[in-house]
Scaffold this motif. Sequence first.
Motif, PDB file in Angstrom:
ATOM      1  N   GLU A  91       0.834  -1.206   0.000  1.00  0.00           N
ATOM      2  CA  GLU A  91       0.000   0.000   0.000  1.00  0.00           C
ATOM      3  C   GLU A  91       0.877   1.269   0.000  1.00  0.00           C
ATOM      4  O   GLU A  91       0.617   2.207  -0.759  1.00  0.00           O
ATOM      5  N   LEU A  92       1.923   1.260   0.834  1.00  0.00           N
ATOM      6  CA  LEU A  92       2.833   2.420   0.860  1.00  0.00           C
ATOM      7  C   LEU A  92       3.489   2.615  -0.505  1.00  0.00           C
ATOM      8  O   LEU A  92       3.602   3.738  -1.003  1.00  0.00           O
ATOM      9  N   ASP A  93       3.906   1.519  -1.115  1.00  0.00           N
ATOM     10  CA  ASP A  93       4.564   1.601  -2.424  1.00  0.00           C
ATOM     11  C   ASP A  93       3.584   2.053  -3.504  1.00  0.00           C
ATOM     12  O   ASP A  93       3.948   2.775  -4.431  1.00  0.00           O
ATOM     13  N   ASN A  94       2.342   1.653  -3.323  1.00  0.00           N
ATOM     14  CA  ASN A  94       1.302   2.025  -4.282  1.00  0.00           C
ATOM     15  C   ASN A  94       1.062   3.536  -4.309  1.00  0.00           C
ATOM     16  O   ASN A  94       0.745   4.106  -5.356  1.00  0.00           O
ATOM     17  N   GLU A  95       1.239   4.181  -3.158  1.00  0.00           N
ATOM     18  CA  GLU A  95       1.008   5.626  -3.073  1.00  0.00           C
ATOM     19  C   GLU A  95       2.025   6.437  -3.868  1.00  0.00           C
ATOM     20  O   GLU A  95       1.725   7.519  -4.349  1.00  0.00           O
ATOM     21  N   ILE A  96       3.248   5.905  -3.981  1.00  0.00           N
ATOM     22  CA  ILE A  96       4.298   6.699  -4.638  1.00  0.00           C
ATOM     23  C   ILE A  96       4.973   5.998  -5.814  1.00  0.00           C
ATOM     24  O   ILE A  96       5.752   6.614  -6.539  1.00  0.00           O
ATOM     25  N   ALA A  97       4.679   4.710  -5.986  1.00  0.00           N
ATOM     26  CA  ALA A  97       5.356   3.984  -7.072  1.00  0.00           C
ATOM     27  C   ALA A  97       4.470   2.874  -7.627  1.00  0.00           C
ATOM     28  O   ALA A  97       3.311   3.127  -7.922  1.00  0.00           O
ATOM     29  N   ASP A  98       4.995   1.659  -7.713  1.00  0.00           N
ATOM     30  CA  ASP A  98       4.278   0.610  -8.438  1.00  0.00           C
ATOM     31  C   ASP A  98       3.612  -0.452  -7.558  1.00  0.00           C
ATOM     32  O   ASP A  98       3.120  -1.459  -8.078  1.00  0.00           O
ATOM     33  N   GLY A  99       3.595  -0.216  -6.245  1.00  0.00           N
ATOM     34  CA  GLY A  99       2.824  -1.106  -5.381  1.00  0.00           C
ATOM     35  C   GLY A  99       3.244  -2.556  -5.340  1.00  0.00           C
ATOM     36  O   GLY A  99       2.394  -3.456  -5.303  1.00  0.00           O
ATOM     37  N   ASP A 100       4.557  -2.788  -5.319  1.00  0.00           N
ATOM     38  CA  ASP A 100       4.986  -4.192  -5.248  1.00  0.00           C
ATOM     39  C   ASP A 100       5.978  -4.464  -4.115  1.00  0.00           C
ATOM     40  O   ASP A 100       6.477  -5.578  -3.996  1.00  0.00           O
ATOM     41  N   HIS A 101       6.250  -3.471  -3.270  1.00  0.00           N
ATOM     42  CA  HIS A 101       7.312  -3.679  -2.269  1.00  0.00           C
ATOM     43  C   HIS A 101       6.998  -4.832  -1.315  1.00  0.00           C
ATOM     44  O   HIS A 101       7.871  -5.660  -1.034  1.00  0.00           O
ATOM     45  N   GLY A 102       5.761  -4.889  -0.840  1.00  0.00           N
ATOM     46  CA  GLY A 102       5.382  -5.976   0.066  1.00  0.00           C
ATOM     47  C   GLY A 102       5.478  -7.334  -0.608  1.00  0.00           C
ATOM     48  O   GLY A 102       5.989  -8.300  -0.033  1.00  0.00           O
ATOM     49  N   VAL A 103       4.996  -7.377  -1.826  1.00  0.00           N
ATOM     50  CA  VAL A 103       5.028  -8.635  -2.593  1.00  0.00           C
ATOM     51  C   VAL A 103       6.485  -9.060  -2.833  1.00  0.00           C
ATOM     52  O   VAL A 103       6.850 -10.220  -2.626  1.00  0.00           O
ATOM     53  N   ASN A 104       7.311  -8.103  -3.254  1.00  0.00           N
ATOM     54  CA  ASN A 104       8.730  -8.400  -3.504  1.00  0.00           C
ATOM     55  C   ASN A 104       9.422  -8.931  -2.253  1.00  0.00           C
ATOM     56  O   ASN A 104      10.125  -9.951  -2.293  1.00  0.00           O
ATOM     57  N   MET A 105       9.219  -8.226  -1.157  1.00  0.00           N
ATOM     58  CA  MET A 105       9.909  -8.592   0.087  1.00  0.00           C
ATOM     59  C   MET A 105       9.421  -9.934   0.621  1.00  0.00           C
ATOM     60  O   MET A 105      10.201 -10.741   1.120  1.00  0.00           O
ATOM     61  N   ALA A 106       8.106 -10.164   0.526  1.00  0.00           N
ATOM     62  CA  ALA A 106       7.563 -11.428   1.023  1.00  0.00           C
ATOM     63  C   ALA A 106       8.076 -12.597   0.185  1.00  0.00           C
ATOM     64  O   ALA A 106       8.440 -13.647   0.712  1.00  0.00           O
ATOM     65  N   LYS A 107       8.135 -12.379  -1.106  1.00  0.00           N
ATOM     66  CA  LYS A 107       8.643 -13.437  -1.987  1.00  0.00           C
ATOM     67  C   LYS A 107      10.094 -13.775  -1.607  1.00  0.00           C
ATOM     68  O   LYS A 107      10.456 -14.943  -1.448  1.00  0.00           O
ATOM     69  N   GLY A 108      10.900 -12.743  -1.433  1.00  0.00           N
ATOM     70  CA  GLY A 108      12.307 -12.944  -1.097  1.00  0.00           C
ATOM     71  C   GLY A 108      12.500 -13.601   0.255  1.00  0.00           C
ATOM     72  O   GLY A 108      13.243 -14.579   0.386  1.00  0.00           O
ATOM     73  N   PHE A 109      11.810 -13.097   1.268  1.00  0.00           N
ATOM     74  CA  PHE A 109      12.020 -13.645   2.603  1.00  0.00           C
ATOM     75  C   PHE A 109      11.346 -14.995   2.813  1.00  0.00           C
ATOM     76  O   PHE A 109      11.801 -15.778   3.649  1.00  0.00           O
ATOM     77  N   ASN A 110      10.313 -15.279   2.054  1.00  0.00           N
ATOM     78  CA  ASN A 110       9.766 -16.641   2.126  1.00  0.00           C
ATOM     79  C   ASN A 110      10.782 -17.633   1.548  1.00  0.00           C
ATOM     80  O   ASN A 110      10.938 -18.743   2.064  1.00  0.00           O
ATOM     81  N   ALA A 111      11.472 -17.212   0.503  1.00  0.00           N
ATOM     82  CA  ALA A 111      12.518 -18.073  -0.069  1.00  0.00           C
ATOM     83  C   ALA A 111      13.664 -18.251   0.927  1.00  0.00           C
ATOM     84  O   ALA A 111      14.216 -19.348   1.071  1.00  0.00           O
ATOM     85  N   VAL A 112      13.984 -17.180   1.647  1.00  0.00           N
ATOM     86  CA  VAL A 112      15.026 -17.272   2.692  1.00  0.00           C
ATOM     87  C   VAL A 112      14.559 -18.240   3.786  1.00  0.00           C
ATOM     88  O   VAL A 112      15.314 -19.129   4.203  1.00  0.00           O
TER      89      VAL A 112
END
Length: 207
Positions: free
Chosen positions: A27-48
């Motif tokens: 949601e924060l990323d959506n306000e100023i950019a492309d709205g994928d920060h949560g998705v990106n981070m969750a994908k990465g840390f779930n892989a970790v």
Amino acid sequence: MITNDKTIEILKAIADRIEEQKDYLTELDNEIADGDHGVNMAKGFNAVAAKLPSMAGKDIGFMLKTTGMTLVSTVGGSAGPLYGTAFMKAGAVMKDKMEIDGSDLITALEAAIGGIKMRGKATTGEKTMLDAICPAYDAMKASIGDGEDMKTAVGKAVEAARAGVEYTKTIKATKGRASYIGDRSIGHQDPGATSSLYMFEVLLEHI
Ligand code: ADP
Ligand code: MG
């Protein structure tokens, strides 16, 4: 001291926190950019998180390096490579360590910041994760320099990171996708600074 076992626990807790806050970060990323920060981070840390069992018994440098490589290879966009480089650089300076103290933590963080700056060519005041991480580093370094214990030092780092996140609301983005909207980014909280704050908060909760 943070042991290697504790490091696994902390990495798992970061993955959990990111997953919990995924929608908010997006949601924060959506306000100023492309709205994928949560998705990106969750994908990465779930892989970790999936790799943590295979890290058992290994040194902290290896754990951080593996975390970084996993983030770089699973996350697209800018935050994955930036956080990935940060963890890889921290891992390199923590090589062979089975436990780390306050001064090691400073060394690791300094290397991480160097990696982020090298990769992203940003500095503080540009509305990025660096606006949370750099003040946190400064506060931690000053606290350890004053002879305070690790928990106190990390507590001060969390406070500084929190203030840094607030500060991102007052400035315009000059790096990353949010810079495309220029002055309209003012008034919005930076998602990357926010995810960085979560990492410091989790660290504090586990010391
Ligand atoms: P993308 O911007 O590619 O969509 P994300 O949305 O996952 O990637 O990450 C955005 C976050 O990355 C921003 O909120 C900011 O904190 C951070 N960021 C972007 N560019 C830079 C940079 N050059 N240096 C440091 N951090 C950056
Ligand atoms: Mg984005």
